[in-house]
Design a protein around this motif. Structure first.
Motif, PDB file in Angstrom:
ATOM      1  N   GLU A 386       0.846  -1.183   0.000  1.00  0.00           N
ATOM      2  CA  GLU A 386       0.000   0.000   0.000  1.00  0.00           C
ATOM      3  C   GLU A 386       0.887   1.240   0.000  1.00  0.00           C
ATOM      4  N   GLN A 387       0.725   2.049  -1.065  1.00  0.00           N
ATOM      5  CA  GLN A 387       1.485   3.278  -1.187  1.00  0.00           C
ATOM      6  C   GLN A 387       0.574   4.461  -0.892  1.00  0.00           C
ATOM      7  N   PRO A 388       1.081   5.508  -0.240  1.00  0.00           N
ATOM      8  CA  PRO A 388       0.232   6.668   0.036  1.00  0.00           C
ATOM      9  C   PRO A 388      -0.178   7.366  -1.250  1.00  0.00           C
ATOM     10  N   ALA A 389      -1.402   7.826  -1.284  1.00  0.00           N
ATOM     11  CA  ALA A 389      -1.871   8.573  -2.447  1.00  0.00           C
ATOM     12  C   ALA A 389      -1.151   9.902  -2.504  1.00  0.00           C
ATOM     13  N   SER A 390      -1.063  10.485  -3.730  1.00  0.00           N
ATOM     14  CA  SER A 390      -0.461  11.798  -3.879  1.00  0.00           C
ATOM     15  C   SER A 390      -1.343  12.821  -3.216  1.00  0.00           C
ATOM     16  N   HIS A 395      -6.844   8.038  -3.140  1.00  0.00           N
ATOM     17  CA  HIS A 395      -7.034   6.641  -3.516  1.00  0.00           C
ATOM     18  C   HIS A 395      -5.874   5.817  -2.991  1.00  0.00           C
ATOM     19  N   THR A 396      -6.097   4.502  -2.884  1.00  0.00           N
ATOM     20  CA  THR A 396      -5.046   3.576  -2.476  1.00  0.00           C
ATOM     21  C   THR A 396      -4.320   3.069  -3.710  1.00  0.00           C
ATOM     22  N   PHE A 397      -2.990   3.099  -3.667  1.00  0.00           N
ATOM     23  CA  PHE A 397      -2.170   2.608  -4.769  1.00  0.00           C
ATOM     24  C   PHE A 397      -1.473   1.328  -4.324  1.00  0.00           C
ATOM     25  N   VAL A 398      -1.428   0.362  -5.244  1.00  0.00           N
ATOM     26  CA  VAL A 398      -0.807  -0.927  -4.956  1.00  0.00           C
ATOM     27  C   VAL A 398       0.453  -1.056  -5.811  1.00  0.00           C
ATOM     28  N   ALA A 399       1.569  -1.375  -5.190  1.00  0.00           N
ATOM     29  CA  ALA A 399       2.848  -1.431  -5.885  1.00  0.00           C
ATOM     30  C   ALA A 399       3.046  -2.767  -6.578  1.00  0.00           C
ATOM     31  N   PHE A 400       3.637  -2.726  -7.773  1.00  0.00           N
ATOM     32  CA  PHE A 400       4.130  -3.941  -8.401  1.00  0.00           C
ATOM     33  C   PHE A 400       5.336  -4.447  -7.614  1.00  0.00           C
ATOM     34  N   ASN A 401       5.489  -5.738  -7.582  1.00  0.00           N
ATOM     35  CA  ASN A 401       6.698  -6.304  -6.990  1.00  0.00           C
ATOM     36  C   ASN A 401       7.772  -6.497  -8.045  1.00  0.00           C
TER      37      ASN A 401
END
Length: 595
Positions: A386-390, A395-401
């Motif tokens: 879970e990455q913080p939204a700008s 919105h919630t951002f999901v990182a690629f591995n």
């Protein structure tokens, strides 16, 4: 490893073929030898006046007007006259008199001037123009062609091509290069030899006060560059970015340019005044910063296509670049060149959670002609899921591995994404990457075509190394000889004594136009700015649309106050207004009030 291949068409890339000559060294000075007499007048089309239906003159010397049918009219020093086009014909207005001249007229400076620095002034232009003038009608406008002695011409070139603050020896090198270029362009088969803008050399007429430039012209009087007994083509540019180019790599030509050199220029790079554009990419983007919108938009489009995601296409707001792990440039345009054509980036990417649904059946690679290659590989240290939204999104951002490996052609795609264009006429900037603790600085150098003498390189050679103008010229044109022409006297028409008998009033430069008022109150998001980024005798186009193709509504002069209504979506343009008119200008020519 999972790979998704996407192909980028290299539209607009510059194809260059280098013809190799030995890389130059710190060559010694050329010997100046005496040459034969030569015609030393050049004809300059005064394009900086703009397309005009009227021109106003004040003569600081006696002039004789020769009409199309051969009639002569004599004007004393101090006379003020107007030429105007009506029905495709030139009319003269002088005091209470008007005269039809036809489609062509010539102004010839007459003998009798007490001062060698004499000529005429044009309304709105403070400089003195020395020499003769031909006026004719071209596409319902007045065309003005100045015939001027090359030494007088250089007084209006050297301080504007370099600047009077440059070291004397650099200005001497500029004077020789500009003199050689001008005389080499003489062509009696054409209407004129040169234009007064950067398509040839900037010429603004004579203004007193440029004492160092005047000294450079005087102390190199008549000296030109030659190759194999013919005048050389002395091309030069503001900055070569650290490597000189050959003529053949920029312009197709069958001429022999063996007196040029291709190689490194450490003096240009060392000069802190050489033009450099920089853009920073962060190894881990702070919460209050976002990667460039255009980069995120391009990445979003390609991820949506390559992964065949469901629903509407991804946009820049759906993609977040969390960090950049590697940046480099590669693929030189030709062997030995530092002019690279490809930008490589390794990116840590997140996608908005509600747009992350993929079609499970899609496992095959797909080619699309927009991005060169994007592939995923396992990251060494995957970011949290879970990455913080700008700051602008909730919105919630999901990182690629996986790390996204992205290759983008520098010209024109990467150049547009990072606004790194320096020379609008050339796609030839030299790109490099500098890494620091926070991230990567992409740097672009080279202002102009990069052929021949670098003005910033010459400045550094003279100021820091004490090199003479001969040594500077030998460095940039190692195969060129220096030859001096015998001085050719200036030509003056012999006026009839009866015509020249009556004295005239003292000449004065004509005034500049009154600036438009701008008194409206600035609303929220608006601000006032002043036109500052142009020369005092120049003007800035106010256009009907925010692009260079927009109609010119009027010309703005230096010092004009403007109310800036908003920045435009078109990069670099702003919407402005005065109490009189409204339109669009490029923001780089303005200075915000209060800064």
């Amino acid at each position: 490893m999972r790979r998704i291949f996407l192909t980028l068409q290299r539209t607009g890339c510059l194809l260059m073929v280098l013809l190799f000559v030995p890389v130059f060294s710190n060559a010694g000075a050329q010997r100046v030898i005496k040459g034969q007499e030569r015609e030393q007048y050049v004809r300059v089309c005064l394009t900086r006046l703009g397309e005009r239906e009227r021109l106003d003159f004040t003569f600081s010397a006696p002039y004789e007007l020769i009409t199309e049918n051969g009639a002569a009219i004599y004007f004393h020093a101090g006379s003020e006259v107007t030429f105007r086009i009506e029905n495709e014909q030139i009319y003269l207005y002088y005091q209470q008199m008007s005269q039809l001249l036809g489609t062509r007229a010539s102004l010839v400076q007459a003998s009798g001037s007490a001062d060698r620095m004499s000529g005429f002034y044009l309304t709105h232009f403070p400089a003195l123009y020395m020499g003769d003038l031909q006026l004719d009608v071209v596409q319902s406008k007045l065309r003005a062609i100045l015939s001027i002695h090359v030494e007088d011409y250089l007084l209006g070139v050297v301080p504007y091509e370099m600047g009077d603050s440059f070291p004397l020896e650099a200005l001497k090198a500029q004077a020789v290069a500009a003199r050689t270029y001008a005389l080499c362009r003489q062509n009696p088969k054409k209407d004129y030899d040169l234009v007064d803008n950067t398509n040839d050399q900037v010429f603004k007429g004579y203004l007193p006060g440029n004492t160092r430039s005047e000294k450079a012209v005087e102390e190199t009087r008549g000296i030109c560059g030659f190759y194999q007994g013919e005048l050389a083509q002395c091309f030069y540019s503001a900055s070569n970015g650290g490597q000189t180019e050959l003529v053949q790599t920029v312009w197709s030509s069958r001429q022999d340019y063996a007196y040029y050199a291709f190689g490194e220029d450490p003096y240009d790079v060392a000069n802190p005044e050489s033009v450099v554009r920089r853009f920073q990419l962060f190894k881990r983007y702070p919460k209050d910063r976002e990667a460039p919108y255009a980069l995120r938009q391009m990445l979003a489009e390609q991820l949506w296509k390559s992964l065949k995601m469901q629903g509407d296409p991804l946009t820049a707001d759906h993609v977040q670049i969390d960090g950049v792990t590697a940046v480099s440039v590669d693929t030189p345009s030709a062997p030995g060149s530092r002019h690279m054509t490809n930008l490589h980036m390794e990116l840590a990417v997140s996608i908005r959670q509600d747009r992350l649904a993929l079609q499970a059946e899609d496992t095959s690679p797909e080619e699309v002609h927009l991005v060169n290659e994007v592939f995923f590989q396992p990251a060494d240290e995957p970011l949290s899921q879970e990455q913080p939204a700008s700051s602008s999104q909730k919105h919630t951002f999901v990182a690629f591995n996986e790390t996204v490996s992205l290759d983008v052609p520098i010209f024109p795609q990467a150049e547009r994404i990072f606004s790194m264009d320096i020379s609008s006429n050339y796609q030839n900037e030299i790109w490099s990457v500098v890494e620091d603790g926070e991230g990567f600085f992409i740097e672009a150098r080279r202002f102009g075509h990069g052929v021949g003498m670098s003005q910033r390189g010459a400045q550094w050679m003279a100021s820091e190394y004490g090199m003479t103008y001969e040594q500077i010229l030998a460095f940039y044109y190692p195969g060129m000889d220096l030859i001096v022409f015998p001085e050719q006297e200036r030509r003056f028409a012999e006026a009839q004594k009866a015509l020249a008998a009556s004295p005239g009033p003292a000449p004065t430069p004509t005034p500049r136009p009154t600036l438009m008022p701008a008194t409206q109150s600035a609303q929220e998001g608006q601000w006032y700015a002043t036109v500052t980024g142009i020369a005092g005798d120049s003007s800035l186009n106010l256009r009907a649309e925010p692009n260079l193709n927009g109609d010119v509504l009027t010309r703005l002069y230096k010092g004009q106050r403007l109310l800036v209504l908003e920045r435009c979506l078109e990069e670099g343009w702003v919407h402005v207004r005065t109490d009189v008119i409204e339109g669009y200008v490029m923001e780089k020519f303005l200075t915000r009030e209060g800064n």
